[in-house]
Write an enzyme that holds these catalytic residues in place. Structure first.
Site, PDB file in Angstrom:
ATOM      1  N   ALA A  54      -4.695   2.619  -0.854  1.00 52.78           N
ATOM      2  CA  ALA A  54      -4.521   1.911  -2.127  1.00 52.78           C
ATOM      3  C   ALA A  54      -5.031   0.483  -2.024  1.00 52.78           C
ATOM      4  CB  ALA A  54      -3.053   1.933  -2.554  1.00 52.78           C
ATOM      5  N   ASP A  55      -4.724  -0.188  -0.933  1.00 57.25           N
ATOM      6  CA  ASP A  55      -5.235  -1.542  -0.709  1.00 57.25           C
ATOM      7  C   ASP A  55      -6.762  -1.557  -0.737  1.00 57.25           C
ATOM      8  OD1 ASP A  55      -2.984  -3.131  -0.494  1.00 57.25           O
ATOM      9  OD2 ASP A  55      -2.803  -2.885   1.664  1.00 57.25           O
ATOM     10  N   SER A  56      -7.356  -0.724   0.095  1.00 59.14           N
ATOM     11  CA  SER A  56      -8.813  -0.747   0.225  1.00 59.14           C
ATOM     12  C   SER A  56      -9.492  -0.353  -1.074  1.00 59.14           C
ATOM     13  CB  SER A  56      -9.254   0.185   1.363  1.00 59.14           C
ATOM     14  OG  SER A  56      -8.726  -0.258   2.596  1.00 59.14           O
ATOM     15  N   SER A 106      -8.333  -0.561  -4.211  1.00 58.05           N
ATOM     16  CA  SER A 106      -8.207  -1.583  -5.250  1.00 58.05           C
ATOM     17  C   SER A 106      -9.161  -2.737  -4.978  1.00 58.05           C
ATOM     18  CB  SER A 106      -6.766  -2.078  -5.352  1.00 58.05           C
ATOM     19  OG  SER A 106      -6.324  -2.641  -4.141  1.00 58.05           O
ATOM     20  N   ASP A 136       0.809  -1.214   0.000  1.00 57.18           N
ATOM     21  CA  ASP A 136       0.000   0.000   0.000  1.00 57.18           C
ATOM     22  C   ASP A 136       0.843   1.264   0.000  1.00 57.18           C
ATOM     23  OD1 ASP A 136      -2.801   1.343   0.676  1.00 57.18           O
ATOM     24  OD2 ASP A 136      -1.315   2.184   2.042  1.00 57.18           O
TER      25      ASP A 136
END
Length: 395
Positions: free
Chosen positions: A168-170, A172, A140
């Site tokens: 970014a993780d969440s 995507s 992330d």
């Protein structure tokens, strides 16, 4: 156990994901009732097991609720055969390996499509399925830096700053879930599945939205502006008598109302502040003028006064204060679920209200392999075969 949601109860999802992006995607589907089968390696097979923390810890519980768990060694021919047998009747497979891993395991889209043309494969990677960075490991914070987030975050002149959440993780994961739902809707017409792919880098750039568009359309390179909005003034954080306040004075009507609230109606027509452009051009002077004004009253007093005049404002909470707020409690963002070890546990609810088919937390995160026997029996494996696979450490 709470009743299982119905919206996606007709779907079977094979979840090969780990860490955060992929599990976030699968959590959306699970919370709306899909039968999400979390497939993980048997004990001792995966050197990176436990990367998301303790099995009964907050991250695992929050990311993997409403799922069933099957242990399966995909690196063995028999494990792969079991997986492909499951693919025959599945709707969706979600993975967030590095792009070359699924090719090595021979579970890439064409492999899955060969046994089930209706299958939808969703892939989440760090940088994309191909291109010069495809094989890089992605996290992330790396995506935050490369996608522009850290370049506009933090105090001006103090260097880049990461966001305090895994954006970014969440993001995507949410984009992948959107792609899956689009593919499912399209499959109703075509009868065919497809490959859905996103990455942390793509999602982070998309999340930059107007900041990215400023550069693409106008050629402006945004820089960090601290707690101030980059283009609107006064919109940012200001100290009060007992803490801090988020102030958001948007349009011209709000500016006039704001000047009335602070008891300075003539300020609305001051040459330096009369227009949005002028206020931003003289941002420093305006904030210098406003700081002693706000220091005279408490945050709660300012929130009430500003709200009465339609000027957006709000307190800045620590996490305990977030969940103590009456509006947050009304929205039900702390959703209870029963855990066999921890008892009643509250997790973060889905931020959606649906009039007929709402999401729901109905089951806590499973232990590794908790449902292995049941799931394999559902796919036609007999007791003796399951015992043999277990003895060989394939499950």
């Amino acid at each position: 156990m709470t009743e299982r949601p119905v919206a996606l109860a007709h779907l079977k999802v094979l979840d090969l994901t780990r860490v955060r992006a992929g599990p976030t995607c699968c959590r959306v589907l699970a919370d709306f009732g899909a039968d999400v089968i979390k497939i993980e390696a048997p004990q001792g097979v995966d050197p990176n097991a436990g990367i998301s923390g303790a099995r009964h810890g907050y991250d695992m519980l929050n990311l993997h609720r409403n799922k069933r768990s099957l242990t399966l060694n995909l690196k063995t021919p028999e494990g792969r055969a079991v997986f492909l047998k499951m693919v025959e009747t599945a709707d969706v497979v979600v993975e967030n390996f590095r792009p070359d891993v699924k090719d090595r395991l021979r579970i890439a889209y064409e492999d899955l499509r060969a046994v089930n043309p209706r299958i939808i494969l969703a892939s989440i990677s760090g940088f994309g399925q191909d291109g010069p960075y495809a094989k890089r490991a992605g996290f992330d914070q790396i995506a935050q830096g490369m996608g522009g987030m850290m370049g506009v975050t933090g105090t001006p002149g103090a260097g880049p700053m990461r966001a305090g959440a895994a954006v970014a993780d969440s993001t995507s994961g949410l984009y992948a879930a959107t792609g899956i739902l689009v593919a499912l809707a399209e499959r109703e017409r075509s009868g065919e599945g497809q490959w859905v792919a996103t990455s942390l880098l793509q999602a982070q750039i998309a999340l930059m939205d107007f900041q990215a568009a400023r550069y693409l359309v106008e050629g402006e390179v945004p820089r960090s502006s601290g707690n101030d909005h980059p283009t609107v003034t006064p919109m940012g954080v200001v100290a009060t008598a007992d803490g801090h306040l988020n102030l958001g004075v948007g349009g011209q009507g709000q500016w006039v109302a704001f000047c009335d609230v602070i008891g300075e109606p003539d300020l609305a027509q001051h040459p330096q502040y009369a227009t949005p452009e002028a206020r931003t051009a003289h941002r420093g002077a305006l904030w210098d003028h406003l700081r002693p004004v706000f220091a005279a009253r408490t945050t709660a007093e300012w929130v009430t006064a500003l709200e009465d005049h339609g000027v957006p404002a709000g307190p800045i909470y620590a996490m305990d204060e977030v969940f103590a707020d009456p509006q947050v409690q009304h929205l039900g963002m702390a959703a209870p679920v029963q855990h066999p070890v921890r008892g009643e546990t509250k997790l973060v609810a889905q931020p959606l209200n649906m009039s007929r088919t709402p999401p729901r937390l109905y089951a806590s995160a499973p232990d590794a392999g908790e449902h292995t026997n049941d799931i394999l029996a559902e796919h036609g494996l007999g007791t003796d075969e399951i015992a043999r696979l277990r003895a060989a450490n394939i499950i």
